[in-house]
Design an enzyme around this catalytic site. Structure first.
Site, PDB file in Angstrom:
ATOM      1  N   HIS A  64       0.812  -1.222   0.000  1.00  0.00           N
ATOM      2  CA  HIS A  64       0.000   0.000   0.000  1.00  0.00           C
ATOM      3  C   HIS A  64       0.839   1.263   0.000  1.00  0.00           C
ATOM      4  O   HIS A  64       0.320   2.346  -0.247  1.00  0.00           O
ATOM      5  CB  HIS A  64      -0.919   0.033   1.221  1.00  0.00           C
ATOM      6  CG  HIS A  64      -1.939  -1.054   1.209  1.00  0.00           C
ATOM      7  ND1 HIS A  64      -1.681  -2.301   1.686  1.00  0.00           N
ATOM      8  CD2 HIS A  64      -3.216  -1.076   0.768  1.00  0.00           C
ATOM      9  CE1 HIS A  64      -2.768  -3.053   1.550  1.00  0.00           C
ATOM     10  NE2 HIS A  64      -3.710  -2.342   0.988  1.00  0.00           N
ATOM     11  N   CYS A 191       5.931 -26.127   7.470  1.00  0.00           N
ATOM     12  CA  CYS A 191       6.155 -24.877   6.750  1.00  0.00           C
ATOM     13  C   CYS A 191       7.252 -25.093   5.712  1.00  0.00           C
ATOM     14  O   CYS A 191       8.209 -25.834   5.962  1.00  0.00           O
ATOM     15  CB  CYS A 191       6.565 -23.793   7.741  1.00  0.00           C
ATOM     16  SG  CYS A 191       6.800 -22.196   6.985  1.00  0.00           S
ATOM     17  N   TYR A 329       6.503 -18.816  -1.900  1.00  0.00           N
ATOM     18  CA  TYR A 329       6.654 -20.255  -1.722  1.00  0.00           C
ATOM     19  C   TYR A 329       6.964 -20.961  -3.032  1.00  0.00           C
ATOM     20  O   TYR A 329       6.178 -21.764  -3.543  1.00  0.00           O
ATOM     21  CB  TYR A 329       5.413 -20.830  -1.032  1.00  0.00           C
ATOM     22  CG  TYR A 329       5.182 -20.193   0.313  1.00  0.00           C
ATOM     23  CD1 TYR A 329       6.223 -20.140   1.240  1.00  0.00           C
ATOM     24  CD2 TYR A 329       3.973 -19.618   0.653  1.00  0.00           C
ATOM     25  CE1 TYR A 329       6.049 -19.525   2.474  1.00  0.00           C
ATOM     26  CE2 TYR A 329       3.789 -19.009   1.890  1.00  0.00           C
ATOM     27  CZ  TYR A 329       4.836 -18.973   2.791  1.00  0.00           C
ATOM     28  OH  TYR A 329       4.660 -18.366   4.005  1.00  0.00           O
TER      29      TYR A 329
HETATM   30  N1  MTE Z   1      -3.635 -18.973   7.101  1.00  0.00           N
HETATM   31  C1  MTE Z   1      -3.887 -17.691   7.383  1.00  0.00           C
HETATM   32  N2  MTE Z   1      -5.157 -17.245   7.323  1.00  0.00           N
HETATM   33  N3  MTE Z   1      -2.893 -16.825   7.722  1.00  0.00           N
HETATM   34  C2  MTE Z   1      -1.575 -17.249   7.779  1.00  0.00           C
HETATM   35  O1  MTE Z   1      -0.697 -16.440   8.105  1.00  0.00           O
HETATM   36  N4  MTE Z   1      -0.006 -19.107   7.430  1.00  0.00           N
HETATM   37  C3  MTE Z   1       0.190 -20.299   6.597  1.00  0.00           C
HETATM   38  C4  MTE Z   1      -0.871 -21.348   6.892  1.00  0.00           C
HETATM   39  N5  MTE Z   1      -2.178 -20.763   6.871  1.00  0.00           N
HETATM   40  C5  MTE Z   1      -1.290 -18.597   7.457  1.00  0.00           C
HETATM   41  C6  MTE Z   1      -2.379 -19.458   7.146  1.00  0.00           C
HETATM   42  C7  MTE Z   1       1.507 -20.900   6.761  1.00  0.00           C
HETATM   43  S1  MTE Z   1       2.780 -20.250   5.834  1.00  0.00           S
HETATM   44  C8  MTE Z   1       1.708 -22.006   7.529  1.00  0.00           C
HETATM   45  S2  MTE Z   1       3.223 -22.729   7.634  1.00  0.00           S
HETATM   46  C9  MTE Z   1       0.600 -22.594   8.307  1.00  0.00           C
HETATM   47  O2  MTE Z   1      -0.610 -21.869   8.180  1.00  0.00           O
HETATM   48  C10 MTE Z   1       0.958 -22.651   9.778  1.00  0.00           C
HETATM   49  O3  MTE Z   1      -0.072 -23.244  10.510  1.00  0.00           O
HETATM   50  P1  MTE Z   1       0.022 -23.272  12.099  1.00  0.00           P
HETATM   51  O4  MTE Z   1       0.287 -21.873  12.586  1.00  0.00           O
HETATM   52  O5  MTE Z   1      -1.266 -23.837  12.566  1.00  0.00           O
HETATM   53  O6  MTE Z   1       1.191 -24.170  12.426  1.00  0.00           O
HETATM   54 MO    MO Z   2       4.629 -21.606   6.104  1.00  0.00          MO
END
Ligand code: MTE
Ligand code: MO
Length: 531
Positions: A64, A191, A329
């Site tokens: 932004h 992750c 990723y």
């Molecule tokens: N979902 C949302 N809404 N926001 C987030 O930041 N992070 C993602 C995924 N889902 C994320 C998300 C990432 S990069 C990972 S590694 C996992 O959630 C981590 O899940 P956990 O925190 O339950 O271990």
């Molecule tokens: Mo992640």
């Protein structure tokens, strides 16, 4: 502009997310964003800042910070913050809401990489101690704040499903629970950045991203409903999809705080794919950090696709447009430091991984000298030269993506010259009439392993190994003790093999990539001993 009114912050606060006319501050300016909300590309997430300053959010969503956005905002200018509430031309610091103010309490034993947003991993010993990671020790990876849904609101949490033809169906969480069969799977989440710090240290090249050790992975039992069941109910033709005849190619997930990602339709409709809309973790409601009240669980895939605080699913011909899908990723070659993100596919199924989470040295064994016969002086000086070797106990995890199971874990105590096999723990076997804790159509859970061996005395070398080739696991006592320098050391290693005979690369240098994703090289740890 000088003719515009000045508002006290008390007044601005009344124009919060639930008011008819939400306002925001940016610097000392006040905007009425009522008309912007429906047009905002990130949707209603902008309301998070309503009644306060947008600036702390733009520190998180840095896209932004550009003129184009400021120009849009300028149309909605209605006035300025009253001088009485300004310090150095900006709303006083304590007047600006902290986006993370409502984040939950966290377990103090987690190793924190960043507090705001929360990113933390369990220490190695705790990670390996149980097959199902306790909820409070499960690693946390948040890109933003934790949405604040109250317990009593959770039944009314709404999930919107949007089909390619624009058809929309909305379910409350209560409806999801009542309408669809309950499904349970045991699945690890990992992750893409797990073991990134090992990659940076071992290769001597820092990769961008959080410096995770081996703990950006955890394993749990998840309960919810099948995504495929819900899609079918929403009017999506699963048979057509399973025959590869759908217009839709991707399933996009959105979370309440604007995180988004997608998976290929193939995974979503695979009857063996087990993609879950989960509301429960290890028999308890999802904790807030892990997506309360609803998250996607895409087993066997990179955890970035298991979107938390799930409130919107869109079937589309396109992947999610989010940066977490289109950038971040992905992996490139070790030489590619300026990349065109569109040149590589998004990480989806995970490759094979393993790590050491526990390391303990035992006794020296097999002394050739009868120390009692020789008296105490000599006994005190007993060294490795008099012994066959030193006991070592290793433990850890191994995991592969795509539902592939781990068939073997190889251990070396001499830096890869010779190998032996670890014992794979029977965590998924029924025990004493108890059913197996593992459920699902694929091997979605991790495998824990153990190894007990003897490091032959001759293997402890006089000198330290090349420092840059070493990985120091923060979880391990031996590695935090810098006093070893000058002691005798060896490297112990682990690598795993999955049922497609995929195995891990030997060096992090060979798979180094700019974002430090998929750091799966042999986990090498230095072990030192006195004597
Ligand atoms: N979902 C949302 N809404 N926001 C987030 O930041 N992070 C993602 C995924 N889902 C994320 C998300 C990432 S990069 C990972 S590694 C996992 O959630 C981590 O899940 P956990 O925190 O339950 O271990
Ligand atoms: Mo992640």
């Amino acid at each position: 502009g000088q003719n515009l009114p000045r508002f006290r912050i008390n007044e601005i606060r009344k124009h919060g997310a639930n008011s008819e006319n939400p306002w925001i501050m940016h610097g000392d300016k006040v905007y009425d964003i009522t008309e912007w909300v429906p047009a905002h590309p990130g949707g209603r997430v902008i309301l998070q800042a309503a009644g306060g300053s947008i600036d702390p959010y733009w520190d998180i969503f840095t896209i932004h910070k550009n003129q184009y956005v400021y120009d849009i905002l300028e149309q909605y200018l209605i006035g300025f913050v009253d001088q009485a509430d300004l310090v150095d031309g900006k709303p006083a610091h304590d007047q600006i809401e902290d986006p993370f103010e409502h984040d939950p309490e966290r377990d103090p034993s987690l190793i924190t990489h960043t507090a705001k947003p929360r990113n933390a991993e369990p220490p190695g010993e705790a990670l390996g101690a149980r097959f199902l990671t306790p909820n409070e020790l499960f690693y946390v990876r948040n890109h933003m704040w934790v949405p604040n849904i109250r317990d009593h609101e959770s039944d009314n949490h709404r999930l919107t499903i949007e089909l390619v033809d624009g058809t929309v169906k909305v379910y409350t969480l209560e409806e999801l629970r009542e309408k669809f069969p309950k499904r349970k799977i045991t699945a690890a989440l990992q992750c893409s950045g797990n073991r990134r710090s090992h990659m940076s240290e071992a290769s001597g090249r820092k990769a961008n991203g959080l410096p995770w050790s081996a703990g950006a992975i955890s394993n749990a039992s998840w309960e919810g409903v099948y995504l495929a069941d819900v899609l079918a109910d929403a009017g999506f033709d699963l048979t057509e999809a399973r025959n590869g005849l759908s217009e839709a190619q991707h399933v996009q997930f959105m979370g309440l705080e604007a995180y988004g990602a997608s998976i290929p339709l193939r995974k979503a409709v695979d009857p063996f794919g087990d993609v879950l809309l989960a509301y429960s973790m290890n028999g308890k409601p999802l904790p807030r950090d892990h997506g309360f009240p609803l998250r996607a669980i895409v087993p066997g895939y990179v955890a970035a696709r298991s979107v938390k605080w799930l409130n919107h699913i869109t079937l589309s011909e396109e992947e999610s447009a989010s940066q977490w899908q289109r950038k971040d990723y992905k992996c490139f070659g070790p030489n590619q430091t300026r990349v065109d993100w569109d040149d590589a596919p998004a990480i989806q199924e995970m490759p094979v991984q393993s790590a050491i989470t526990g390391l303990r040295l035992g006794k020296w064994i097999g002394s050739k000298i009868d120390s009692h016969a020789l008296g105490n002086d000599v006994a005190g000086k007993q060294s490795r030269d008099d012994s066959l070797g030193r006991e070592i106990y290793l433990s850890g995890y191994a995991f592969s993506g795509g539902g592939r199971s781990i068939i073997r874990v190889d251990v070396s105590l001499d830096d890869g010259l010779s190998w032996d096999q670890a014992i794979l723990l029977p965590d998924c076997v029924s025990n004493n009439g108890e059913p197996s804790p593992c459920q699902g159509h694929g091997t979605w859970a991790w495998k824990r392993w153990q190894y007990a061996g003897l490091i032959p005395a001759a293997i402890f070398k006089e000198k330290l190994y090349n420092e840059s080739a070493l990985v120091k696991a923060s979880s391990n006592e031996h590695h935090q003790n810098k006093a070893w320098t000058g002691q005798r050391c060896t490297n112990v290693l682990v690598k795993a093999v999955d049922d497609a005979y995929n195995t891990q690369p030997e060096s992090h240098a060979a798979t180094w990539n700019i974002r430090g994703n998929l750091a799966t090289a042999w986990h090498r740890m230095q072990v030192c001993t006195a004597g």
